[in-house]
Design a protein around this motif. Sequence first.
Motif, PDB file in Angstrom:
ATOM      1  N   ASN A  28      64.862  19.227   7.716  1.00 53.69           N
ATOM      2  CA  ASN A  28      64.969  20.136   8.852  1.00 53.69           C
ATOM      3  C   ASN A  28      64.889  21.568   8.349  1.00 53.69           C
ATOM      4  OD1 ASN A  28      65.380  18.007  10.664  1.00 53.69           O
ATOM      5  ND2 ASN A  28      67.563  17.981  10.214  1.00 53.69           N
ATOM      6  N   ASN A  29      64.629  22.474   9.249  1.00 51.82           N
ATOM      7  CA  ASN A  29      64.610  23.909   8.929  1.00 51.82           C
ATOM      8  C   ASN A  29      63.698  24.246   7.760  1.00 51.82           C
ATOM      9  OD1 ASN A  29      66.511  24.458  10.963  1.00 51.82           O
ATOM     10  ND2 ASN A  29      68.157  23.856   9.570  1.00 51.82           N
ATOM     11  N   CYS A  30      62.493  23.725   7.808  1.00 51.08           N
ATOM     12  CA  CYS A  30      61.543  24.044   6.744  1.00 51.08           C
ATOM     13  C   CYS A  30      60.197  24.416   7.359  1.00 51.08           C
ATOM     14  CB  CYS A  30      61.385  22.881   5.769  1.00 51.08           C
ATOM     15  SG  CYS A  30      60.336  21.547   6.353  1.00 51.08           S
ATOM     16  N   VAL A  31      59.346  24.928   6.511  1.00 47.01           N
ATOM     17  CA  VAL A  31      57.943  25.141   6.834  1.00 47.01           C
ATOM     18  C   VAL A  31      57.170  24.247   5.870  1.00 47.01           C
ATOM     19  CG1 VAL A  31      56.041  26.805   6.861  1.00 47.01           C
ATOM     20  CG2 VAL A  31      58.338  27.538   7.566  1.00 47.01           C
ATOM     21  N   VAL A  32      56.264  23.454   6.396  1.00 48.72           N
ATOM     22  CA  VAL A  32      55.469  22.558   5.566  1.00 48.72           C
ATOM     23  C   VAL A  32      54.163  23.251   5.195  1.00 48.72           C
ATOM     24  CG1 VAL A  32      54.140  20.392   5.540  1.00 48.72           C
ATOM     25  CG2 VAL A  32      56.446  20.434   6.512  1.00 48.72           C
ATOM     26  N   PHE A  33      53.881  23.300   3.899  1.00 45.10           N
ATOM     27  CA  PHE A  33      52.606  23.785   3.387  1.00 45.10           C
ATOM     28  C   PHE A  33      51.820  22.572   2.898  1.00 45.10           C
ATOM     29  CE2 PHE A  33      53.612  28.406   1.802  1.00 45.10           C
ATOM     30  CZ  PHE A  33      53.836  28.812   3.109  1.00 45.10           C
ATOM     31  N   LEU A  34      50.624  22.375   3.436  1.00 41.07           N
ATOM     32  CA  LEU A  34      49.729  21.319   2.980  1.00 41.07           C
ATOM     33  C   LEU A  34      48.663  21.954   2.095  1.00 41.07           C
ATOM     34  CD1 LEU A  34      49.156  19.298   6.286  1.00 41.07           C
ATOM     35  CD2 LEU A  34      50.760  18.786   4.442  1.00 41.07           C
ATOM     36  N   THR A  35      48.572  21.486   0.864  1.00 43.17           N
ATOM     37  CA  THR A  35      47.601  22.011  -0.086  1.00 43.17           C
ATOM     38  C   THR A  35      46.803  20.847  -0.678  1.00 43.17           C
ATOM     39  OG1 THR A  35      49.195  21.898  -1.918  1.00 43.17           O
ATOM     40  CG2 THR A  35      49.101  23.972  -0.671  1.00 43.17           C
ATOM     41  N   GLY A  36      45.895  21.155  -1.586  1.00 41.73           N
ATOM     42  CA  GLY A  36      45.129  20.112  -2.258  1.00 41.73           C
ATOM     43  C   GLY A  36      44.024  19.502  -1.421  1.00 41.73           C
ATOM     44  N   VAL A  37      43.628  20.187  -0.347  1.00 44.20           N
ATOM     45  CA  VAL A  37      42.593  19.669   0.549  1.00 44.20           C
ATOM     46  C   VAL A  37      41.282  19.452  -0.200  1.00 44.20           C
ATOM     47  CG1 VAL A  37      41.170  20.246   2.571  1.00 44.20           C
ATOM     48  CG2 VAL A  37      43.631  20.674   2.614  1.00 44.20           C
ATOM     49  N   GLY A  38      40.876  20.441  -0.970  1.00 46.25           N
ATOM     50  CA  GLY A  38      39.620  20.331  -1.710  1.00 46.25           C
ATOM     51  C   GLY A  38      39.667  19.263  -2.780  1.00 46.25           C
ATOM     52  N   LYS A  39      40.801  19.159  -3.467  1.00 44.95           N
ATOM     53  CA  LYS A  39      40.940  18.159  -4.529  1.00 44.95           C
ATOM     54  C   LYS A  39      40.908  16.736  -3.975  1.00 44.95           C
ATOM     55  CE  LYS A  39      44.873  19.839  -6.095  1.00 44.95           C
ATOM     56  NZ  LYS A  39      46.096  19.965  -6.905  1.00 44.95           N
ATOM     57  N   ALA A  40      41.381  16.558  -2.757  1.00 39.76           N
ATOM     58  CA  ALA A  40      41.479  15.222  -2.163  1.00 39.76           C
ATOM     59  C   ALA A  40      40.164  14.741  -1.550  1.00 39.76           C
ATOM     60  CB  ALA A  40      42.578  15.201  -1.112  1.00 39.76           C
ATOM     61  N   TYR A  41      39.199  15.633  -1.410  1.00 38.23           N
ATOM     62  CA  TYR A  41      37.907  15.253  -0.844  1.00 38.23           C
ATOM     63  C   TYR A  41      37.114  14.460  -1.881  1.00 38.23           C
ATOM     64  CZ  TYR A  41      33.249  15.608   1.111  1.00 38.23           C
ATOM     65  OH  TYR A  41      32.019  15.303   1.600  1.00 38.23           O
ATOM     66  N   PRO A  42      36.420  13.378  -1.552  1.00 32.02           N
ATOM     67  CA  PRO A  42      36.074  12.858  -0.237  1.00 32.02           C
ATOM     68  C   PRO A  42      37.007  11.759   0.275  1.00 32.02           C
ATOM     69  CG  PRO A  42      34.746  11.724  -1.850  1.00 32.02           C
ATOM     70  CD  PRO A  42      35.638  12.691  -2.609  1.00 32.02           C
ATOM     71  N   ILE A  43      38.071  11.464  -0.472  1.00 39.05           N
ATOM     72  CA  ILE A  43      38.977  10.403  -0.041  1.00 39.05           C
ATOM     73  C   ILE A  43      39.661  10.772   1.264  1.00 39.05           C
ATOM     74  CG2 ILE A  43      41.104   9.155  -0.615  1.00 39.05           C
ATOM     75  CD1 ILE A  43      40.234   9.476  -3.595  1.00 39.05           C
ATOM     76  N   LEU A  44      40.120  11.993   1.314  1.00 36.88           N
ATOM     77  CA  LEU A  44      40.920  12.427   2.453  1.00 36.88           C
ATOM     78  C   LEU A  44      40.229  13.568   3.165  1.00 36.88           C
ATOM     79  CD1 LEU A  44      43.654  12.028   3.826  1.00 36.88           C
ATOM     80  CD2 LEU A  44      44.585  13.705   2.266  1.00 36.88           C
ATOM     81  N   ARG A  45      40.096  13.436   4.455  1.00 34.26           N
ATOM     82  CA  ARG A  45      39.518  14.508   5.267  1.00 34.26           C
ATOM     83  C   ARG A  45      40.666  15.208   5.986  1.00 34.26           C
ATOM     84  NH1 ARG A  45      33.833  13.817   5.416  1.00 34.26           N
ATOM     85  NH2 ARG A  45      33.885  15.918   6.251  1.00 34.26           N
ATOM     86  N   SER A  46      40.646  16.512   5.934  1.00 36.73           N
ATOM     87  CA  SER A  46      41.765  17.304   6.456  1.00 36.73           C
ATOM     88  C   SER A  46      42.023  17.054   7.937  1.00 36.73           C
ATOM     89  CB  SER A  46      41.535  18.787   6.196  1.00 36.73           C
ATOM     90  OG  SER A  46      40.253  19.180   6.637  1.00 36.73           O
ATOM     91  N   HIS A  47      40.962  16.889   8.729  1.00 40.47           N
ATOM     92  CA  HIS A  47      41.183  16.647  10.157  1.00 40.47           C
ATOM     93  C   HIS A  47      41.928  15.341  10.388  1.00 40.47           C
ATOM     94  CE1 HIS A  47      37.448  14.317   9.633  1.00 40.47           C
ATOM     95  NE2 HIS A  47      37.900  13.599  10.634  1.00 40.47           N
ATOM     96  N   ASN A  48      41.710  14.355   9.516  1.00 41.57           N
ATOM     97  CA  ASN A  48      42.396  13.074   9.638  1.00 41.57           C
ATOM     98  C   ASN A  48      43.903  13.255   9.459  1.00 41.57           C
ATOM     99  OD1 ASN A  48      43.598  10.546   8.390  1.00 41.57           O
ATOM    100  ND2 ASN A  48      41.621   9.753   9.079  1.00 41.57           N
ATOM    101  N   VAL A  49      44.286  14.015   8.433  1.00 38.93           N
ATOM    102  CA  VAL A  49      45.708  14.266   8.182  1.00 38.93           C
ATOM    103  C   VAL A  49      46.315  15.040   9.345  1.00 38.93           C
ATOM    104  CG1 VAL A  49      47.357  15.462   6.700  1.00 38.93           C
ATOM    105  CG2 VAL A  49      45.472  14.221   5.694  1.00 38.93           C
TER     106      VAL A  49
END
Length: 193
Positions: A126-147
């Motif tokens: 609780n009471n946090c801000v979530v930062f999502l990083t590593g989008v470029g490193k995770a490509y092509p396995i993970l697409r950012s819109h999917n997450v």
Amino acid sequence: MNIDEKIGKIEPKIKEPSFLENKGLSNEVGYYIFDYDPKYELKVREEVSRLTNKYSSNSSYPFSIVEFDLYEIIIDILNQKGYLEKVFKFEEKKGIKFTTKAIINLLKLNSDKNLIVNYILERTPNNCVVFLTGVGKAYPILRSHNVLNNLHQKLDEVPVVMFFPGKYSGRDLILFNTIEGSNYYRAFPLIHR
């Protein structure tokens, strides 16, 4: 605005009461994208690290920042399940396309039981801000819109900022300024130009 000016606006923005109350425009859930030219990846990583350290959970600030590197999450899950070494061997035999598809299935990325989304949910205080990083490193396995689409359905108590190496028009995500992705309509630009 140059990259230093844009990066300099992150901290004031995340300290705004409306941001911390997790309200975007029109009182929708606060999902934001900080897009940047991929050539500034190291500058952005440095600022994310600085902010994460400054606003750690044991600080005197009223909120903390929790960073989730999407690539590191993939590696962690594969490791926990005992599949990391198998994936390397699988790629040698079957190739990257086949291996990518197998990892997507293993992580259940196209289902309600998305292991990356669950990983984030289980580790978000609780009471946090979530930062999502590593989008470029995770490509092509993970697409950012999917997450974003899957996370948006389950996490609405805290603001989420995705650091995106590419362009976000407010509608379209273009990874590395060249790879067109699916539309994502629920996120707001963190910093307006």
